[in-house]
Scaffold this active site. Structure first.
Site, PDB file in Angstrom:
ATOM      1  N   ALA A  13      28.609 -46.777  23.628  1.00 25.45           N
ATOM      2  CA  ALA A  13      28.333 -45.425  24.152  1.00 25.45           C
ATOM      3  C   ALA A  13      26.959 -45.354  24.806  1.00 25.45           C
ATOM      4  CB  ALA A  13      28.432 -44.405  23.014  1.00 25.45           C
ATOM      5  N   ASP A 159      15.245 -61.217  32.712  1.00 23.93           N
ATOM      6  CA  ASP A 159      13.903 -61.718  33.037  1.00 23.93           C
ATOM      7  C   ASP A 159      14.002 -62.756  34.152  1.00 23.93           C
ATOM      8  OD1 ASP A 159      12.660 -60.309  30.717  1.00 23.93           O
ATOM      9  OD2 ASP A 159      14.045 -61.614  29.653  1.00 23.93           O
ATOM     10  N   HIS A 187      12.523 -63.058  24.519  1.00 20.02           N
ATOM     11  CA  HIS A 187      12.657 -61.910  25.421  1.00 20.02           C
ATOM     12  C   HIS A 187      11.677 -60.838  24.945  1.00 20.02           C
ATOM     13  CE1 HIS A 187      14.054 -58.617  27.783  1.00 20.02           C
ATOM     14  NE2 HIS A 187      14.279 -57.913  26.693  1.00 20.02           N
TER      15      HIS A 187
END
Ligand code: NAX
Length: 332
Positions: A13, A159, A187
């Protein structure tokens, strides 16, 4: 037509899923002739919103979508899935310490790892997007011992795409003329975006990027910090985190797993370290990889100078600390 495959998107969602589901449903990842059954997982308070997403999927009238299973139940979400996009996670709230965020998320990924172990196909390919993505992927795989560890990865493709775009822009060339830009490590803002081994194709000939840029100091300075901080820059401008580009990157990542990398090309993804490049083993560390037959291999033998070595060590140290915290938090 092929038999449908079951694909789960968690955090279904949320904003990344909103773009990602459309890309999957159009056939951009698994192929334009591969029907899919979408399993959409979110938490109970989001079921109303998820219902709206399902209505929109229906209204898109997409021929490849032959089933949609919205759910908050892990046993339904992961049942027989062949591909898993683990996007859902707890966002950082005001006043939240890094450790609180890690705690909430590693527990989510522990539970979801256990559910994958029980319900998913053993050949499932699991990619983690939800942050802290590398450590979430590590914990997810640890709690899914019956699924090969090689089947888990975490996304650093956004990235990489950002880095590739920045290099193309600097050189004034098209994006697909630039190849083999690497993201090493986590990350997070300690990642090392590396264009020192990248190439650019001009007029049919391939040149190294540092050579094409006359060893511009930009490559070791502003380029690195711009890519490291690009997520924050998007938030500052959009007042929301990257979503369209994150969904595109997730699709790129899984498409490479499914179909392999092109000859002479590698891609970055966080996979379980085997000690390559002096990175401690058993960390989910982003490496350059090539992929064939849905199996990745870390690219070996790239030159690492003192500058790059120091950058690799910083991001490895952060991942080691995250791992120690995550392991302790899961035992609580
Ligand atoms: P949103 O907050 O829009 O959506 C996240 C969704 O996950 C929500 O619907 C939420 O209810 C759901 N969720 C929370 N806990 C869940 C659980 N236990 N099980 C299933 N669903 C759950 O965030 P969005 O912008 O879509 O970002 C999702 C995640 O991606 C965040 O963790 C974000 O930090 C991370 N990102 C990772 C990137 C990467 O390169 N690896 C880049 C983009 C993004 O920032």
């Amino acid at each position: 037509m092929a038999e449908p495959i079951r694909v789960v998107v968690t955090g279904a969602a949320g904003q990344i899923a909103y773009s990602l589901i459309y890309m999957l449903s159009r056939g951009e990842v698994f192929g334009y002739d591969q029907p899919i059954i979408l399993h959409l997982l979110d938490i109970p308070p989001m079921m109303g919103v998820l219902e709206g997403v399902v209505m929109e999927i229906t209204d898109c009238a997409l021929p490849l979508v032959v089933g949609v299973v919205p759910t908050a139940d892990l046993s339904v979400a992961f049942k027989d899935v062949q591909a898993a996009f683990m996007v859902g996670s707890m966002p950082r709230k005001q006043g939240m310490e890094r450790k609180d965020l890690l705690s909430a998320n590693v527990k989510i990924f522990k539970a979801q790892g256990e559910a994958l172990d029980k319900y998913a196909r053993k050949d499932v390919k699991v990619m983690v997007v939800g942050n802290p993505a590398n450590t979430n992927a590590l914990m997810c795989s640890k709690y899914a011992p019956s699924i090969p560890k090689e089947n888990f990865s975490a996304m650093t493709r956004l990235d990489q795409n950002r880095a590739q775009a920045a290099v193309a822009n600097r050189l004034g060339v098209r994006i697909n003329q630039v190849k083999n830009v690497i993201i090493w490590g986590n990350h997070s803002s300690t990642q090392f975006p590396d264009a020192l081994n990248a190439t650019v194709e001009v007029g049919g000939a391939s040149k190294s990027v540092p050579q094409a840029l006359n060893n511009d100091p930009w490559l070791k300075e502003e380029f690195v910090t711009t890519v490291q901080n690009r997520g924050a820059a998007v938030i500052a401008a959009r007042k929301m985190s990257s979503a369209m580009s994150a969904a595109k990157a997730a699709a790129d990542h899984m498409k490479d797993i499914w179909n392999g990398t092109a000859p002479g090309t590698y891609t970055s993804m966080a996979v379980l370290s085997d000690g390559s490049y002096g990175v401690p083993a058993d960390l989910m560390f982003s490496f350059p990889v090539t992929i064939a037959n849905r199996e990745w291999k870390i690219v070996q033998g790239l030159p690492i100078d003192d500058f790059s070595r120091a950058k690799l060590d910083i991001t490895a140290k952060e991942l080691l600390e995250e791992k120690e915290d995550a392991v302790a938090l899961c035992q609580d």
